[in-house]
Scaffold this active site. Structure first.
Site, mmCIF file in Angstrom:
data_model
loop_
_atom_site.group_PDB
_atom_site.id
_atom_site.type_symbol
_atom_site.label_atom_id
_atom_site.label_comp_id
_atom_site.label_asym_id
_atom_site.label_seq_id
_atom_site.Cartn_x
_atom_site.Cartn_y
_atom_site.Cartn_z
ATOM 1 N N HIS A 264 5.411 2.559 19.509
ATOM 2 C CA HIS A 264 4.335 2.854 18.548
ATOM 3 C C HIS A 264 4.340 4.342 18.163
ATOM 4 C CE1 HIS A 264 0.198 1.335 17.009
ATOM 5 N NE2 HIS A 264 0.698 2.265 16.193
ATOM 6 N N GLU B 190 0.224 -3.578 23.856
ATOM 7 C CA GLU B 190 0.912 -2.293 24.069
ATOM 8 C C GLU B 190 0.346 -1.638 25.320
ATOM 9 O OE1 GLU B 190 0.715 -0.039 20.421
ATOM 10 O OE2 GLU B 190 1.758 -1.605 19.315
ATOM 11 N N GLY C 165 0.853 -1.187 0.000
ATOM 12 C CA GLY C 165 0.000 0.000 0.000
ATOM 13 C C GLY C 165 0.891 1.239 0.000
ATOM 14 N N ILE D 201 2.234 3.034 2.335
ATOM 15 C CA ILE D 201 3.416 3.045 3.209
ATOM 16 C C ILE D 201 4.478 2.080 2.676
ATOM 17 C CG2 ILE D 201 4.276 2.690 5.561
ATOM 18 C CD1 ILE D 201 1.452 3.461 6.575
ATOM 19 N N THR E 157 6.326 -2.022 11.571
ATOM 20 C CA THR E 157 5.708 -0.750 11.983
ATOM 21 C C THR E 157 4.206 -0.797 11.700
ATOM 22 O OG1 THR E 157 6.264 0.147 9.808
ATOM 23 C CG2 THR E 157 7.748 0.719 11.616
ATOM 24 N N ARG F 85 1.300 -3.653 12.681
ATOM 25 C CA ARG F 85 0.593 -4.019 13.906
ATOM 26 C C ARG F 85 1.232 -5.279 14.482
ATOM 27 N NH1 ARG F 85 -1.261 0.352 13.830
ATOM 28 N NH2 ARG F 85 -3.428 1.027 14.040
HETATM 29 C C1 GLV Z 1 -1.100 4.097 13.613
HETATM 30 O O1 GLV Z 1 -0.675 3.028 13.947
HETATM 31 C C2 GLV Z 1 -2.312 4.300 12.898
HETATM 32 O O2 GLV Z 1 -3.036 3.321 12.645
HETATM 33 O O3 GLV Z 1 -2.617 5.453 12.591
#
Ligand code: GLV
Length: 331
Positions: free
Chosen positions: A284, A265, A158, A160, A234, A236
């Protein structure tokens, strides 16, 4: 009675002013759980929710909020929200895609570099008073792993994942990619997940957490990763089996890991993952820059403002609730 929007945590700046003409605003101090503890009258007054990813929005909460008409989360991920339950009630759910792409890709790359070149370990070494005259520079001192010329496998292509691929090309890496949608991305060699894990020196995860991706990198898949590889997450925590990851690090199969997200978390300070010197962790903070967070809040407020004005949210994860949801908004 004026419609009330409940904001589960204080948000920065004057961002909520845009909503003031349309509703009464109630800001909680400590999250959505305080809402469940309120009187029936208080809960009935809640027309909309602006929440964070730390707020579980589940069926018991929905049952406690009979007049809820929208949820707007200050996050791109919505795994804290039972979207199916909200869709069944024709309640739109807003999120904040796009604006956190570069900040999150930067975090992934920072973790990749830090894990490869032992940055956190070196920092601890100096602060621990270990860098002494007898342990100065030497040819084999604090050796790490080359980034340039190595292969990065991106799991999830995607926005990112694509931003990470651009950074990787700039660092002279070869880029493999796998994504459930099978999309092609320029500069990324599309392969199966199995091949990606087998061939990659670095693997970076960029998928949403869904029932399909939960535990995607389980013990069996981690066991197929290239010996000496580095895992970066980064996305989940629930996508990676953390016990299997810790075991693969302990056995030496994996070289290191860079982790921004965890199954639970905050992660417990005595978690086995934290025992491994090659594990670099941050709490996070993938999207945590001042500008990015301001943009996320603005999008969440824009989603809420649209809902309050009887319009579709600009960023809605369950647009199938429209047009029915519009007729249910009390404007
Ligand atoms: C961060 O982890 C988000 O989902 O914005």
């Amino acid at each position: 009675m004026r419609r009330r929007v409940v904001v589960t945590h204080p948000l920065p700046g004057e961002c909520l002013e845009a909503l003031a003409p349309h509703c009464e605003i109630r800001v909680l101090e400590g999250g959505v759980r305080y809402l469940s503890e309120q009187s029936g009258e208080e809960r009935a007054a809640c027309h909309g929710l602006i929440c964070l990813l730390t707020d579980p929005i589940d069926t018991p909460l929905l049952e406690a909020l009979p007049n809820l008409r929208f949820v707007s989360s200050v996050s791109v991920g919505v795994d804290h929200i039972d979207v199916e339950a909200l869709t069944a009630r024709s309640i739109p759910v807003g999120n904040t895609p796009g604006v956190l792409v570069d900040a999150t890709a930067d975090t992934a790359f920072a973790l990749l570099l830090a894990a490869a070149r032992r940055v956190a370990e070196g920092d601890r070494y100096i602060r621990g008073g270990n860098w002494r005259p007898e342990s100065r520079w030497s040819p084999d001192f604090f050796l790490g792993k080359d980034v340039s010329g190595s292969t990065l496998g991106i799991v999830g292509l995607g926005a990112i994942g694509q931003a990470v691929s651009r950074r990787a090309v700039g660092f002279g890496m070869n880029v493999l990619g796998w994504t459930p949608s099978g999309r092609n991305v320029p500069g990324v060699d599309k392969v199966s997940l199995e091949e990606l894990l087998l061939r990659s020196d670095f693997v970076s995860v960029h998928l949403a957490l869904t029932p399909e991706t939960r535990n995607l990198l389980d013990a069996a898949r981690i066991a197929t990763m290239k010996p000496g590889a580095v895992l970066v997450n980064t996305a989940r925590g629930g996508i990676v089996d953390e016990s299997a990851l810790a075991a693969a690090l302990d056995s030496g199969q994996l070289y290191a890991a860079g982790l921004d997200v965890f199954a639970r978390e905050p992660i417990a300070p005595d978690d086995p993952l934290l025992r491994h010197p090659g594990v670099v962790v941050v709490p996070h903070i993938g999207s945590a820059t001042t500008l990015t967070r301001a943009k996320m809040v603005d999008l969440a407020v824009a989603n809420a403002a649209a809902a309050l004005q009887g319009q579709p949210m600009p960023h809605c994860v369950n647009p199938e609730v429209y047009p029915l949801a519009l007729s249910r908004q009390i404007t």
